[in-house]
Design an enzyme around this catalytic site. Structure first.
Site, PDB file in Angstrom:
ATOM      1  N   GLY A 271      -9.156 -17.346  -9.850  1.00 35.80           N
ATOM      2  CA  GLY A 271      -9.833 -17.090  -8.575  1.00 35.80           C
ATOM      3  C   GLY A 271     -11.336 -17.150  -8.717  1.00 35.80           C
ATOM      4  O   GLY A 271     -11.903 -16.469  -9.564  1.00 35.80           O
TER       5      GLY A 271
ATOM      6  N   THR B 272       4.376 -11.899  -7.578  1.00 36.41           N
ATOM      7  CA  THR B 272       4.264 -12.608  -8.858  1.00 36.41           C
ATOM      8  C   THR B 272       3.102 -12.087  -9.694  1.00 36.41           C
ATOM      9  O   THR B 272       3.207 -11.920 -10.906  1.00 36.41           O
ATOM     10  CB  THR B 272       4.058 -14.125  -8.606  1.00 36.41           C
ATOM     11  OG1 THR B 272       4.978 -14.552  -7.620  1.00 36.41           O
ATOM     12  CG2 THR B 272       4.269 -14.908  -9.876  1.00 36.41           C
TER      13      THR B 272
ATOM     14  N   GLN C 291      -7.591 -16.466 -17.566  1.00 38.48           N
ATOM     15  CA  GLN C 291      -6.540 -16.181 -18.543  1.00 38.48           C
ATOM     16  C   GLN C 291      -5.373 -17.160 -18.407  1.00 38.48           C
ATOM     17  O   GLN C 291      -5.112 -17.944 -19.303  1.00 38.48           O
ATOM     18  CB  GLN C 291      -6.046 -14.746 -18.383  1.00 38.48           C
ATOM     19  CG  GLN C 291      -4.854 -14.414 -19.292  1.00 38.48           C
ATOM     20  CD  GLN C 291      -4.419 -12.960 -19.167  1.00 38.48           C
ATOM     21  OE1 GLN C 291      -5.228 -12.048 -19.263  1.00 38.48           O
ATOM     22  NE2 GLN C 291      -3.131 -12.750 -18.959  1.00 38.48           N
TER      23      GLN C 291
ATOM     24  N   TYR D 167     -12.258 -14.638 -14.007  1.00 42.84           N
ATOM     25  CA  TYR D 167     -11.494 -14.225 -15.184  1.00 42.84           C
ATOM     26  C   TYR D 167     -10.421 -15.269 -15.491  1.00 42.84           C
ATOM     27  O   TYR D 167      -9.459 -15.426 -14.731  1.00 42.84           O
ATOM     28  CB  TYR D 167     -10.865 -12.854 -14.924  1.00 42.84           C
ATOM     29  CG  TYR D 167     -10.037 -12.359 -16.086  1.00 42.84           C
ATOM     30  CD1 TYR D 167     -10.664 -11.870 -17.233  1.00 42.84           C
ATOM     31  CD2 TYR D 167      -8.649 -12.401 -16.035  1.00 42.84           C
ATOM     32  CE1 TYR D 167      -9.908 -11.426 -18.305  1.00 42.84           C
ATOM     33  CE2 TYR D 167      -7.886 -11.946 -17.106  1.00 42.84           C
ATOM     34  CZ  TYR D 167      -8.527 -11.469 -18.240  1.00 42.84           C
ATOM     35  OH  TYR D 167      -7.791 -11.035 -19.309  1.00 42.84           O
TER      36      TYR D 167
ATOM     37  N   GLU E 196       0.107  -9.730 -11.341  1.00 41.02           N
ATOM     38  CA  GLU E 196       0.071  -8.409 -11.995  1.00 41.02           C
ATOM     39  C   GLU E 196       1.446  -8.008 -12.512  1.00 41.02           C
ATOM     40  O   GLU E 196       1.850  -6.848 -12.409  1.00 41.02           O
ATOM     41  CB  GLU E 196      -0.447  -7.341 -11.016  1.00 41.02           C
ATOM     42  CG  GLU E 196      -1.889  -7.516 -10.605  1.00 41.02           C
ATOM     43  CD  GLU E 196      -2.861  -7.362 -11.766  1.00 41.02           C
ATOM     44  OE1 GLU E 196      -2.514  -6.674 -12.746  1.00 41.02           O
ATOM     45  OE2 GLU E 196      -3.942  -7.957 -11.728  1.00 41.02           O
TER      46      GLU E 196
ATOM     47  N   ARG F  32      17.187  -3.005  12.433  1.00 45.49           N
ATOM     48  CA  ARG F  32      16.336  -3.898  11.659  1.00 45.49           C
ATOM     49  C   ARG F  32      14.965  -3.281  11.424  1.00 45.49           C
ATOM     50  O   ARG F  32      14.389  -3.451  10.352  1.00 45.49           O
ATOM     51  CB  ARG F  32      16.119  -5.217  12.414  1.00 45.49           C
ATOM     52  CG  ARG F  32      17.356  -6.034  12.608  1.00 45.49           C
ATOM     53  CD  ARG F  32      17.107  -7.191  13.574  1.00 45.49           C
ATOM     54  NE  ARG F  32      16.382  -8.289  12.943  1.00 45.49           N
ATOM     55  CZ  ARG F  32      16.009  -9.389  13.587  1.00 45.49           C
ATOM     56  NH1 ARG F  32      16.253  -9.521  14.876  1.00 45.49           N
ATOM     57  NH2 ARG F  32      15.382 -10.364  12.946  1.00 45.49           N
TER      58      ARG F  32
ATOM     59  N   SER G  52       2.970 -15.479 -17.697  1.00 46.77           N
ATOM     60  CA  SER G  52       3.358 -14.155 -18.173  1.00 46.77           C
ATOM     61  C   SER G  52       3.152 -13.988 -19.679  1.00 46.77           C
ATOM     62  O   SER G  52       2.770 -12.931 -20.154  1.00 46.77           O
ATOM     63  CB  SER G  52       4.833 -13.903 -17.852  1.00 46.77           C
ATOM     64  OG  SER G  52       5.044 -13.990 -16.464  1.00 46.77           O
TER      65      SER G  52
END
Lengths: 727, 727
Positions: free
Chosen positions: A218, A477, A178, A176, A479, A388, A185
């Site tokens: 990917g 970062t 994009q 895919y 999605e 912790r 973004s």
């Protein structure tokens, strides 16, 4: 996930497996080595004592978390993977392999996976679980995760039938495309164009600049044969913005890229190195008109653009993915906590009899040489280590209950949408955005803290944490960037507050609403916390979380009403989204800790303590936002810090049992430090012996490659051969 | 570091270098590719505009930070490394190499380094600087960093003469073997024994268990010929605890390990993979008596143990190393900030004309296709990005001034000690412990935040940040675990507070004291902050930091006086140490920002703003500790948040100049995103084209290895050859 009665299978997970040959015989290692044992008390001694202290049954807790069915799927799938005759899914060499080698190894797994999935007729859940167990993203992840869903949602019926048929059988392998080198973004800023040529009924794909290159895709770098490409649709001289196209990129015959396409791998990354994230440039590359995905927008033969009749709702997949990420963050934290807690119970440093007063192992073992103390103190008994790590256990449970809540509410929302009811969408979208941001941030921080809490050994890949963290990190970062996303949530909250104040009848009355608290009366002080012990009451804690979130939203709304710009409000928006989502996390945890399933399983006690710990530790971490308007008083902050310590102590006896409850198999942990049987040091040694630098050296008479070229000339510069004696 | 007048050489660093061939010609890449350019505005356009906005000269700031001499050493050393005719020190392939390959490459550098250092007669500073520039820890780091200093401080004169002579000429290569598989921080818990055998006048080294293995020893795994070994000295049946021995481990003739020793590499780590951190086991391994380092403790021929006449002061080296780590943390943060700030000025996403109102580039460039906006907004103009990144710039400067302060006070302390005056030791030891803990923690967090602020590309090794962060991360554990260390600082502070309250004449009057504030009157509220603008006054900020630290110390002292145990106080000790060290950081920053050097260079303006930002952002981050006792009022917290925003805006025009001021050369950054010339995208592409998966594929007709074995059988399962046409 219903609860059927499968207790036996579930409990199995919590029993130590048959001891493995630690350390196995290897050539070039002296015999005296095999006689050595780890000093007492061993890791096994310590973990046995921990498990004996627990006040509940971890197997029962596992059922509360996942239900029997899902636990069954995990066990069954694990069995299938581990019984492969060629040991294809072994992780034994994972930490030693360079990128090219590891990539090829993963390709082998993928190819086998496709075969096994077909043979076993695995459904989606089984495939997902198998991938979780293999625990290494591969080149096909995007084929099933993005390429096929995208064809499914954006292709016409004809396109779906044709392309999905091929994709399902791996006749084509898709990705895919994009993101571009210069744009992530902001999808509207993408540069790649698809210009319609009516003369030939084709689209011409083109990259007008270097930054227009598709990037990070990917599976594109080396393996994909096809890509769904997002490109600006231009027809009759007009730019209609980004649309999707299915584009053949490599020959199905010999796998070579087609002329007019330049494609490759984007290079090494922190993790995901078995995925060939790729780049792609188009040089006036033509595809026929029917390669545009036309379920909604269309271009006809003449080049006329037809917009979809109604703007379709495209939030569904996005929300599902975010819900899944919340649940994944829980598991990721649980994994980090499992390693760090088990190893902290094994690792002993210094001796503090007061800190070890409840440790049976400490009492039992004989003095160290030269020391007056009986034994060293397990680091889990130092209060700072508890401070912790125990909140990380609590966070893992908190995230789990909200992750499963999100998956349930997603299903409900989609059902409503199919019935034409969009009411839930804005609220669920807001929650999913903020929760994705908050939970992936919490998980990344928690895994790293868990790693550091393992001391020096946490830096070794054998701890199982570095590689795993690196694979998790892109989620902050991907999605939706975790900072950017909070604007979605804040926008929604600001709108609700305005609506409720203008028309109080709009205030939700249903307890399941995430924003009911925004309509609650504005309190000036934390009146429900009347005495210190009240801070163990989760309703009292929820009062404080609700007030703080509401106050922050109202204050920002006021500032913006007075003219504060959007850009000047981003810092507050981040704070609002976080406050709202911490409220949701606590609320869902309270619900999960007190529901029927938990009480039937007899785990409400430990769950409730953990829930209080989550509330108190989160509150302490964000304390200024509770205190600065005077809501929480000076005395109440003192109570808070004191109750937090008491709650850490209350969690202590169950610490190991609470991580055991996640039932994460050793196969997934792939960690010397975190193994169920506690053989941390034996395992560190065994893994070190398999390091290629050692194996190669043993093959070359225990001398490292490079000695003859670089070391010997340096050491022996101008020297006669030295005598045989040792210096 | 005196200031001589070398302006010209210094300024050179800040000029762009001659443009490199981006993207260079490679085989198998189509010609049309070379015609592509990055979309406008380019990174170069954006950075030029940023530099034009700056209100000060970065070259002048560089001189304030380092002094001309040190800047000169950096430039000269860089010149020597880069002019090596075989390009030995090139970093071009660093991100692609697997471990074995990279290890060998680093060995080549080490061997060349030894030669160059000899030829150029480099002094310690030049060697240190050269190693900083090469920026990859190598196998010899511990030879010069620990082995030789240890021989020097613990050997007798005779031992020093013999062994240091060999070590200095690389006739032997040494390492320092202290840590064991089962014991790190607790040296008294070490298991390895050295038993004296009077009959043969030898020590017998032995590892009684698996966990007794020496572990993590840098340089031991593959290269060292000798080790300084810490082992429990046993003579005449008595255990005298850990002592040091020099132990031959590999033959100087053929480099093979001696019988009775089992040695190897501990395996892959997050970073430091060019260092062969090793393990070692002894099986009754004998060394002669003169191999015990006997400057202090001694064992005579008969086996009688002689303790040193006075307990020697061993804090010197430790304090120096910690001071050095504080200064290193500053540089590390500066490097992270340089990459993130430059790339944030280059990277543009979405369009917000209000956010971009002061951006000349935004005004100048033509509309995007299909967009009504003029240009996209540089992400550095979004307030949330400023809120994430500008405090990191401020921290880098804060850490720098405290690092150099620590180095100065260390010199003063050592001079005093040589004159028999130990007065400074406890104070400097306390500061060095707490500052090492705080500053390495800050730096690790800041580098990771900088990496995430680069968006998706921050995940690529080409960003220059992942590899660098992984190399930095062990510092949070090494040289004193960051959590454990805070007990040292807290112990000292508790003691001071007690002393001052018992005898006010003991309260320091000297302004250079780090604890004078502990004796100041206890204020109930922040009276010096009378109006909002007062928060720009660093004295007013120091009042608040001093009060908060004092309050925390006094409260803990009170609790412990009432019986709270040491273990139950560890959480508060951590808080105290942090509060004290944040006070020191601010104090030293104020001093550095206002001293003669800064005012002569004309940079007090931007430095002062940055100092206020450090104070305000640190205070906001720790706000609850300032607010919860009522010291900072509700109104003052409102002022704080408002002034923080104003200060971020004041830093904005100088953001790029402030990172340029560090003068970190591209050779060190090794970052596509952070290059001085702004060619981020061109550089990402060039680096991707050199990825071995791509290079190998181009050699094999653009088909990836593994295709024939795994992909083709999957895609073409049972198929006749497809037609030539595209699907």
């Amino acid at each position: 996930m219903g609860d059927t009665n499968k207790d036996k299978e579930v409990s199995k997970e919590h029993k130590p497996r048959a001891p493995e040959p630690l350390v196995e015989k290897m050539t070039g290692i002296p015999d005296w080595f095999y006689a050595l044992k780890a000093a007492s008390p061993t890791g096994g001694d310590s973990l046995a004592a921990e498990r004996a202290r627990a006040t509940f049954d971890p197997a029962a807790m596992t059922r509360v978390l996942f239900g029997n069915n899902l636990v069954g799927v995990f066990e069954e799938t694990l069995g299938v993977l581990q019984s492969d005759e060629n040991n294809t899914f072994s992780k034994e060499n994972r930490y030693y392999m360079g990128r090219s080698e590891r990539f090829k190894d993963r390709l082998k797994m993928d190819s086998k996976f496709a075969e096994i999935a077909r043979t076993n007729k695995w459904n989606d859940t089984q495939r997902t679980v198998a991938n979780l167990l293999i625990d290494e993203p591969g080149t096909f992840s995007l084929h099933t995760g993005m390429f096929m869903p995208c064809l499914n949602s954006q292709g016409t019926d004809e396109q779906r039938k044709y392309w999905l048929g091929l994709a399902h059988n791996y006749r084509i392998i898709g990705c895919y495309a994009q993101t571009e080198l210069g744009h992530g973004s902001n999808v509207q800023g993408l540069e790649t164009t698809a210009t319609y040529i009516p003369e030939t009924e084709q689209f011409e794909l083109h990259s007008p600049s270097l930054t227009a290159a598709k990037w990070w895709v990917g599976g594109l770098g080396k393996t994909a044969t096809h890509a769904v490409v997002m490109a600006r649709l231009i027809t009759k001289g007009k730019d209609f913005g980004p649309h999707t196209f299915i584009v053949p990129i490599r020959s199905l015959e010999d796998h070579k890229p087609f002329p007019g396409i330049m494609v490759g791998d984007v290079g090494p990354k922190m993790g995901f190195n078995c995925v060939d994230n790729g780049f792609m440039l188009f040089n006036k590359y033509r595809i026929s008109r029917d390669h545009m995905l036309m379920r909604y927008s269309k271009v006809d033969k003449e080049g006329n653009y037809h917009a979809p009749p109604v703007q379709r709702i495209s939030y569904g997949t996005m929300i599902f993915v975010r819900a899944y990420l919340v649940a994944s963050s829980a598991l990721a934290l649980a994994r980090g906590a499992t390693v760090a807690i088990r190893y902290s119970a094994i690792r002993r440093q210094f001796s503090d009899p007061n800190a070890s007063k409840d440790d049976a192992v400490f009492q039992k073992f004989s003095p160290l040489p030269g020391s007056k103390a009986k034994c060293e103190t397990a680091v889990i008994d130092y209060s700072l280590q508890q401070y912790r790590l125990f909140p990380i256990i609590a966070q893992s449970y908190a995230l789990h209950f909200s992750g499963f809540w999100m998956l349930r509410i997603y299903v409900k929302m989609m059902k409503n949408i199919n019935d034409g009811n969009l009411d839930l969408l804005p609220e669920v979208h807001a929650a999913s955005s903020g929760l994705k941001s908050l939970t992936t941030t919490i998980a990344a921080a928690g895994i790293e803290e868990a790693r550091r809490a393992c001391g020096g050994h946490g830096y070794s890949l054998f701890s199982g944490l570095p590689d795993f963290l690196n694979t998790f990190l892109p989620l902050v970062t991907l999605e939706g960037d975790n900072h950017l996303l909070t604007q979605q949530t804040a926008r929604y909250l600001l709108k609700q507050v305005k609506k409720y104040s203008q028309d109080p009848s709009k205030i939700p009355t249903n307890d399941s609403s995430t924003t009911k608290y925004l309509g609650a009366p504005y309190l000036k002080s934390w009146t429900s916390a009347k005495k210190e012990e009240d801070l163990q009451n989760t309703d009292v804690l929820l009062d404080a979380f609700g007030h703080r979130s509401k106050r922050l939203v109202v204050e920002l709304a006021t500032k913006m009403a007075k003219g504060q710009s959007w850009n000047d409000s981003l810092i507050e928006m981040y704070a609002i989204s976080k406050a709202h989502c911490q409220y949701i996390l606590l609320k869902n945890f309270v619900h999960g800790a007190t529901d029927k399933r938990a009480s039937k399983a007899g785990v409400t006690g430990p769950l409730g303590t953990l829930c209080v710990l989550f509330g108190l530790s989160t509150m302490e971490q964000e304390l200024s936002e509770f205190v600065e308007d005077g809501f929480v008083s000076q005395q109440q902050t003192t109570w808070l810090r004191s109750q937090l310590k008491k709650t850490l102590a209350a969690v202590r006896p169950n610490a190991v049992a609470l991580v055991d409850s996640w039932g994460i198999p050793d196969y997934v942990l792939n960690s010397a430090l975190g193994r169920y049987d506690g053989k941390a040091y034996e395992s560190m040694f065994e893994m070190a012996l398999k390091e290629p630098l050692n194996v190669n050296a043993r093959l070359h008479g225990d001398v490292v490659e490079g000695y003859e070229e670089y070391l010997r000339p340096l050491i022996r510069r101008g020297l006669a051969p030295p005598s045989k004696s040792k210096l």
